[in-house]
Write an enzyme that holds these catalytic residues in place. Structure first.
Site, PDB file in Angstrom:
ATOM      1  N   GLY A 242      -3.554   6.264  -5.958  1.00  0.00           N
ATOM      2  CA  GLY A 242      -2.257   6.676  -6.505  1.00  0.00           C
ATOM      3  C   GLY A 242      -1.121   6.399  -5.521  1.00  0.00           C
ATOM      4  N   SER A 243      -0.131   7.275  -5.517  1.00  0.00           N
ATOM      5  CA  SER A 243       1.145   6.985  -4.832  1.00  0.00           C
ATOM      6  C   SER A 243       1.063   6.881  -3.316  1.00  0.00           C
ATOM      7  CB  SER A 243       2.179   8.045  -5.219  1.00  0.00           C
ATOM      8  OG  SER A 243       2.480   7.959  -6.597  1.00  0.00           O
ATOM      9  N   VAL A 244      -0.001   7.413  -2.678  1.00  0.00           N
ATOM     10  CA  VAL A 244      -0.094   7.243  -1.220  1.00  0.00           C
ATOM     11  C   VAL A 244      -0.212   5.765  -0.850  1.00  0.00           C
ATOM     12  CG1 VAL A 244      -1.030   9.532  -0.667  1.00  0.00           C
ATOM     13  CG2 VAL A 244      -2.591   7.692  -1.338  1.00  0.00           C
ATOM     14  N   LYS A 246       1.627   3.511  -1.923  1.00  0.00           N
ATOM     15  CA  LYS A 246       2.960   2.907  -1.958  1.00  0.00           C
ATOM     16  C   LYS A 246       3.500   2.551  -0.585  1.00  0.00           C
ATOM     17  CE  LYS A 246       4.175   5.155  -6.343  1.00  0.00           C
ATOM     18  NZ  LYS A 246       4.926   6.246  -7.009  1.00  0.00           N
TER      19      LYS A 246
END
Length: 530
Positions: A242-244, A246
């Protein structure tokens, strides 16, 4: 028939934490043997009747052992002192005791997935006990024993002494490990999670200070534990981050020079079409700067940045951060993770990979990547064994910090660090704030894949990774909670674990906040003037 040849067991090496507190030790115990060829039928019957209730062994088992045509058989191994005393009081002919050592783990579950365990014959079966078995086990010796007609030992005739195993000194700190496991237990139970993982690392050296998973198991009762509880999820489980993830897109955007922090992106008020898929943000956004895109964790903003950079660039930087490859830690079971080449991307992959979907990572890879940002773009190889030494403390082998590569420039690392400080200061990671310290971090909330290949709307991975103090990092921490309920956001579930662990560990390490240092220096100058 008066000579008996026996193996002399070496002492298995002790496993210590970084402060020489023992994590795995050997206890001397008696093992019971018999000499079937020298025992008559009447005495065998007597031995079976007397030993069965004391040892809790079936008479048929004892009968089979004593009827073997051998001069030496084991009856029971590694007995307690109470059991030994009861058997000695029987004064039975044809049986005797030999000293053996039993592996014992004084801290039970603590660091169970790091230490692992050894079996009955002191052979390593999991963790460091398995990985360093050749160093720990030593070499057997032997002895020739002279006995009288009643099989009583008279003297040692010949002997070759065993060589004891070497000791391991780890980078793990028992107290930091305790803090990490205590907080991991709390979140695991509070949110009724399926599993959970935490890694605490020194970002400057790559030394692992703590590593834990839930569920765990008591090392002293390892044979009674399940394979699920023994699995070291930090190394051998892959998941969509997920967003980690990014941080890869943020680093690529700044390192290539295509973007700067003040560049603005229209985030489509929460809905954006990528090929035949509609991409959503967790809350609608209009115009956001490059910095705000990552602070607010906008999927749409990140996708627009990734589209401008192109799939080859995203893939290149993901590889630079070592996603899709093993890191070579000493523990067994590490996997590569999963990162597909751009030629295998679909039309929607550009809206998935940059936000941490269609990619599989391990907790260790995340810990190493966030440590790289903390360490000015320099990636260190994670390691967990400091040195190998003999029983007298003489050095046999030493393991030093090892640079893997310069992933991004020092300037880019500093700029990404500033963005991650913003995530905690005013973005999605505010629950990770630690009083008097600056924190850099990133939240992640990833939908789990269902068996039919679709993304779940009820099962998630909640993740937070960060480092502290942001200006001069001492700790990098990754927290992953698998399928928490009822809350599932990384910023809500995992960020507070980071905060609690960091707060206690910084006190233990006596790290003084920058603000306190500045006040102290100001007071000193004032005193000098006075």
């Amino acid at each position: 028939q008066h000579n008996l040849f026996v193996d002399l067991e070496p002492r298995r090496g002790t496993i210590f934490d970084c402060n020489l507190r023992p994590q795995a030790i050997n206890l001397p115990l008696n093992s019971l043997y018999a000499t079937p060829n020298q025992i008559n039928k009447i005495d065998k019957t007597k031995i079976i009747e007397k030993l069965s209730p004391i040892l809790g062994l079936d008479k048929s088992f004892l009968r089979e052992r004593l009827n073997r045509k051998k001069s030496f058989v084991w009856i029971a191994r590694k007995l307690s002192s109470e059991t030994t005393k009861k058997i000695e009081n029987l004064k039975l002919d044809g049986i005797g005791f030999l000293k053996e050592s039993k592996r014992c783990y004084p801290n039970k579950e603590l660091a169970s997935h790091v230490i692992g365990y050894a079996g009955l014959d002191n052979i390593g079966l999991e963790g460091l006990e398995l990985a360093y078995d050749d160093y720990l086990k030593g070499q057997k010796g032997w002895a020739q024993v002279l006995r009288d007609a009643r099989q009583r030992k008279l003297s040692w005739q010949k002997m070759s002494l065993p060589r004891d195993g070497y000791d391991l000194v780890l980078t793990i700190d028992e107290f930091i490990q305790y803090i990490a496991e205590k907080e991991l237990d709390k979140v695991f139970q509070k949110y009724r999670a399926k599993a959970a993982t935490i890694i605490v690392m020194n970002p400057k050296t790559g030394a692992i200070l703590a590593l834990a998973n839930r569920p765990a198991y008591d090392l002293n009762l390892a044979t009674k534990s399940s394979s699920e509880s023994r699995r070291n999820r930090a190394l051998c489980d892959t998941f969509e981050p997920g967003s980690v993830f990014k941080i890869v897109t943020a680093s690529a955007g700044l390192e290539t020079g295509k973007f700067k922090e003040s560049d603005r992106f229209f985030c489509e008020n929460g809905q954006y079409r990528v090929a035949n898929h509609i991409l959503h943000d967790h809350q609608p956004h209009g115009w956001l700067t490059f910095k705000q895109v990552f602070e607010e964790s906008s999927n749409i903003g990140v996708t627009k940045i990734a589209q401008a950079l192109g799939p080859p660039t995203i893939y290149q930087y993901a590889k630079q951060f070592n996603f899709g490859s093993k890191l070579g830690i000493e523990l067994p079971g590490e996997v590569n993770g999963f990162l597909k080449e751009p030629r295998f991307w679909s039309k929607t992959s550009i809206g998935a990979v940059p936000i941490g979907q269609e990619v599989g990572v391990t907790a260790l890879q995340l810990a190493t990547s966030i440590s790289c940002i903390a360490n000015n773009g320099l990636m260190m190889k994670p390691y967990i064994v400091q040195r190998i030494q003999d029983g007298q403390g003489e050095l046999i082998k030493e393991f030093k910090p090892q640079v893997l590569k310069q992933v991004i420039s020092e300037d880019t690392a500093r700029r990404v660090k500033d963005i991650l400080v913003g995530v905690v200061k005013e973005g999605t990671g505010t629950l990770a704030r630690v009083q008097d310290f600056s924190v850099a971090g990133k939240t992640g909330t990833a939908q789990k894949l269902e068996p039919d290949g679709r993304y779940s709307h009820s099962s998630f991975f909640a993740t937070f990774m960060g480092f502290i103090p942001a200006d001069k990092p001492v700790l990098a921490i990754v927290v992953i909670v698998d399928d928490p309920h009822p809350y599932y956001f990384g910023g809500v579930v995992s960020a507070p674990v980071f905060k609690n662990v960091a707060t206690e560990v910084l006190k233990y390490l006596r790290v003084i906040p920058v603000l306190a240092k500045e006040n102290s220096n100001a007071n000193k100058k004032s005193d000098q003037k006075t």
